[in-house]
Scaffold this active site. Structure first.
Site, short mmCIF file in Angstrom:
data_model
loop_
_atom_site.label_atom_id
_atom_site.label_comp_id
_atom_site.label_asym_id
_atom_site.label_seq_id
_atom_site.Cartn_x
_atom_site.Cartn_y
_atom_site.Cartn_z
N SER A 107 0.82 -1.21 0.00
CA SER A 107 0.00 0.00 0.00
C SER A 107 0.86 1.26 0.00
CB SER A 107 -0.89 0.03 1.25
OG SER A 107 -1.70 -1.10 1.28
N HIS A 128 -0.23 -1.79 -7.16
CA HIS A 128 -1.12 -1.64 -6.00
C HIS A 128 -2.58 -1.65 -6.42
CE1 HIS A 128 -2.82 1.15 -2.68
NE2 HIS A 128 -2.85 -0.09 -2.26
N GLU A 140 -2.23 1.17 -9.06
CA GLU A 140 -1.11 2.11 -9.13
C GLU A 140 0.16 1.33 -9.45
OE1 GLU A 140 -1.88 5.58 -6.06
OE2 GLU A 140 -2.19 3.65 -5.11
N ASN A 179 -3.48 7.07 -1.97
CA ASN A 179 -3.52 7.26 -0.52
C ASN A 179 -3.10 8.66 -0.11
OD1 ASN A 179 -4.68 5.16 0.90
ND2 ASN A 179 -2.91 3.84 0.59
#
Ligand SMILES: NC(=O)c1ccc[n+]([C@@H]2O[C@H](COP(=O)([O-])OP(=O)(O)OC[C@H]3O[C@@H](n4cnc5c(N)ncnc54)[C@H](O)[C@@H]3O)[C@@H](O)[C@H]2O)c1
Length: 301
Positions: A107, A128, A140, A179
């Site tokens: 992550s 990801h 990603e 994120n």
């Protein structure tokens, strides 16, 4: 995540090996694959026939050697711990064919650091997936310092080929892009709550009935383009200085965690949850996400 990712590849026609340390973890993973496929079939995004064929493309094993033997692409999804990941990648490097591409579903851990455990940084990148992989299209692809352009291009192509919407993260930064955006919003939401400016419910409504709708379709930058950059610049001029630039999560959040009010799984976080509430929220969320997925598939045609 590993099982969810395996399902995505299998539905796209790839032969997949799903590896975990114990049979019971693999069984749990296969249950997740079945549940995801049931939801997709229910929403008419997949036929029962194709779901059955996809299931057969997944071979499960608890042997790392068997999992790595002859693979073209390996996607790792073990626990989010750099030491564990480095140990795993050292083994992948030794067991996979020399030309195999190695990807991590981390992550946000450093791809460059993970790659340092191997002799093939050129062939290693982040890949990801977002949870749950059968509903969220974003992937990603992150380049570490040593990742070659060819490897990044290949993973972008593979992600598109399995029906995802990949983005390229050109530098190995913590949190990649998704994120960073998510936690920038989270930081401000916590700031507004801590300052008593609005209730948790009203903060969530401000997003779900407001900018969230536009972001879901347009993203933040196209939203600004449509609003007019002169307008967004004028607002930024007075608002940026007012926004939270906290370097640590606020006391409010630390206190909730300390009191084990960990959110839905604990029955309480910012809100209280009964089992029934939770089931209803998740069903509603999945229903809306499946609807989004249908729109995206139509756009792709
Ligand atoms: N959960 C999420 O929402 C989410 C979303 C995106 C990315 N990720 C990332 O995906 C990765 C996995 O997250 P998760 O939530 O699925 O974790 P998890 O703990 O649910 O699953 C990890 C799995 O890895 C297995 N495992 C551990 N050591 C292993 C080993 N040596 N060999 C083989 N298998 C091993 C465990 O048995 C377990 O089944 C993490 O890097 C996480 O940051 C998670």
């Amino acid at each position: 995540m590993g099982a969810g990712i395996a399902g995505e590849f299998a539905r796209a026609g790839c032969a997949v090996r799903l590896m975990d340390v114990k049979d019971k973890f693999i069984e749990r993973g296969m249950e997740l694959v079945d549940a995801a496929q049931e939801a997709l079939v229910g929403a008419r995004l997949l036929t029962a026939h194709k779901a059955k064929a996809a299931r057969k493309r997944i071979t499960a094993t608890t042997s790392l050697g068997a999992a790595c033997d002859g693979v073209q692409l390996l996607v790792e999804a073990v626990s989010e711990d750099l030491a564990v990941k480095k140990k795993m990648f050292r083994q992948f490097d030794a067991l996979c064919p020399g030309r195999a591409v190695l990807a991590s579903n981390t992550s946000g851990l450093s791809i460059t650091k993970i790659a340092s455990a191997t002799k093939r940084p050129k062939l290693l990148a982040g890949m990801h997936f977002w949870n749950p992989p059968h509903l969220i299209p974003l992937v990603e692809v992150t380049k570490g310092k040593g990742t070659s352009d060819a490897t990044a291009r290949l993973l972008m192509k593979v992600a598109r080929r399995i029906g995802k919407r990949p983005i390229l993260v050109k530098h190995d930064v913590p949190g990649f892009v998704g994120n960073r955006l998510q936690f920038a919003v989270m930081r401000e939401a916590l700031h507004i709550l801590s300052e008593g400016i609005a209730s948790a419910e009203d903060i969530d409504t401000a997003m779900t009935a407001g900018p969230g709708l536009r972001y879901g379709l347009l993203g933040p930058l196209r939203t600004a383009d449509l609003g007019g950059l002169d307008v967004f610049k004028a607002i930024s001029d007075y608002l940026f200085a007012e926004l939270s630039d906290a370097k640590k999560p606020p006391k409010l959040m630390a206190d909730l965690v300390k009191r084990r009010k960990l959110g839905a799984k604990a029955g309480e976080g910012f809100y209280k949850y009964s089992r029934r509430d939770l089931k209803q929220i998740v069903n509603q969320r999945d229903h809306v996400l499946l609807g989004f997925l249908k729109v995206l598939r139509q756009q792709e045609r």
